[in-house]
Enzyme design. Structure first.
Site, PDB file in Angstrom:
ATOM      1  N   ASP A 148      -9.826   2.514   2.493  1.00 25.71           N
ATOM      2  CA  ASP A 148      -9.848   1.735   3.731  1.00 25.71           C
ATOM      3  C   ASP A 148     -10.631   2.433   4.836  1.00 25.71           C
ATOM      4  O   ASP A 148     -11.433   1.816   5.538  1.00 25.71           O
ATOM      5  CB  ASP A 148      -8.425   1.456   4.221  1.00 25.71           C
ATOM      6  CG  ASP A 148      -7.726   0.361   3.440  1.00 25.71           C
ATOM      7  OD1 ASP A 148      -8.426  -0.537   2.932  1.00 25.71           O
ATOM      8  OD2 ASP A 148      -6.492   0.405   3.344  1.00 25.71           O
ATOM      9  N   LYS A 202       0.806  -1.229   0.000  1.00 26.33           N
ATOM     10  CA  LYS A 202       0.000   0.000   0.000  1.00 26.33           C
ATOM     11  C   LYS A 202       0.839   1.279   0.000  1.00 26.33           C
ATOM     12  O   LYS A 202       0.486   2.252  -0.673  1.00 26.33           O
ATOM     13  CB  LYS A 202      -0.969  -0.009   1.181  1.00 26.33           C
ATOM     14  CG  LYS A 202      -2.056  -1.064   1.042  1.00 26.33           C
ATOM     15  CD  LYS A 202      -3.044  -1.011   2.192  1.00 26.33           C
ATOM     16  CE  LYS A 202      -4.122  -2.084   2.016  1.00 26.33           C
ATOM     17  NZ  LYS A 202      -5.150  -2.012   3.079  1.00 26.33           N
TER      18      LYS A 202
END
Length: 280
Positions: free
Chosen positions: A106, A69
């Site tokens: 997220d 990420k």
């Protein structure tokens, strides 16, 4: 002649058991979108090369999971505001000009699942987050935006948690503490320690969960995670794994790619009932 379907994938290591293909296939069927979605494995040192090949071959978008990420944030040509703040990207979208936009869904995925799946309000809550990885950077700003009274990031390496606290200090009350903290009074405890995937969790003080209204594990599996087994043993009735977060953040990615946001309730229910392994 019909145009070929747009191609999407999830990239990570490991990736073999990801539920993302099933989720996005369900979204596409629900919304009438013409696309394919696959797993894209990459060795830890091969993220950039794998992504470059995928998009050179006509790929339209990628979801990004562990351990890539933060690397994805550096790879993108442009970042959304929330990805910029997080310094981590879980969604890459190819734009019309060929550039890659990096986003982080997220935080909004977690926030939606906390209030829907765990029935726990974020506003006014004191929240302890275990772990300081890329996913945490994605959720802290959203939790602060939604009115969390205080967030403490607990990590074995406190300096890493302190960096997160410093980076988001302008948004609200956020601080760091050691993972073995015995501080109590938390309304919500969130586990974001990826080591739990291997069935291992560090020793935690029961004090951190003693007065909690709920516990949430950002990991998910076909059986209760080690963290959720631990909180159950401490008597916490309101607890939930991260499957709902996975589906909610996927819906946000899908909306970025396709311009339509699918319904998540039916997809979450179908995955709960499938009985298949739900590891990332």
């Amino acid at each position: 002649m019909n145009a070929p379907p747009d191609r999407y994938a999830v990239i990570g290591h490991p990736i073999e058991h990801s539920k993302s293909p099933a989720i996005h296939t369900a979204f596409a069927r629900q919304t009438g979108q013409h696309l394919t979605y696959e797993r894209l494995p990459a060795e830890p040192d091969a993220f950039a090369a794998t992504v470059a090949t995928f998009f050179a071959d006509g790929g339209a978008g990628l979801n990004v999971t562990l351990p890539f990420k933060t690397e994805a944030a550096a790879y993108a040509d442009r970042l959304t505001d929330r990805a910029q703040r997080a310094g981590a990207v879980n969604t890459l979208a190819r734009r019309d000009d060929g550039t890659l936009l990096g986003d982080n869904t997220d935080g909004i995925g977690l926030a939606r699942d906390l209030e829907r799946g765990l029935d726990t309000a974020i506003a006014g809550a004191r929240i302890l987050i275990l772990g300081a990885g890329g996913a945490v950077r994605g959720v802290v700003p959203v939790l602060l935006e939604q009115g969390a009274a205080e967030i403490c990031v607990a990590n074995r390496t406190v300096a890493k948690a302190e960096t997160i606290a410093h980076d988001f200090a302008d948004m609200g009350t956020v601080r760091a503490c050691p993972l073995n903290t015995e501080e109590d009074g938390w309304d919500l405890v969130i586990n974001a320690i990826s080591a739990g995937l291997g069935g291992e969790m560090p020793d935690l003080s029961p004090a951190i969960i003693a007065r909690a209204r709920g516990a949430y594990d950002m990991l998910y599996a076909n059986v209760p995670t080690p963290f959720l087994r631990w909180v159950a043993a401490q008597g916490v009735a309101r607890r939930c794994d991260g499957l709902g977060m996975l589906v909610e953040q996927a819906a946000e990615s899908f909306a970025l790619w396709r311009g339509v946001r699918p319904s998540t309730v039916e997809v979450i229910a179908a995955l709960r009932q499938s009985g298949d392994p739900r590891t990332p």
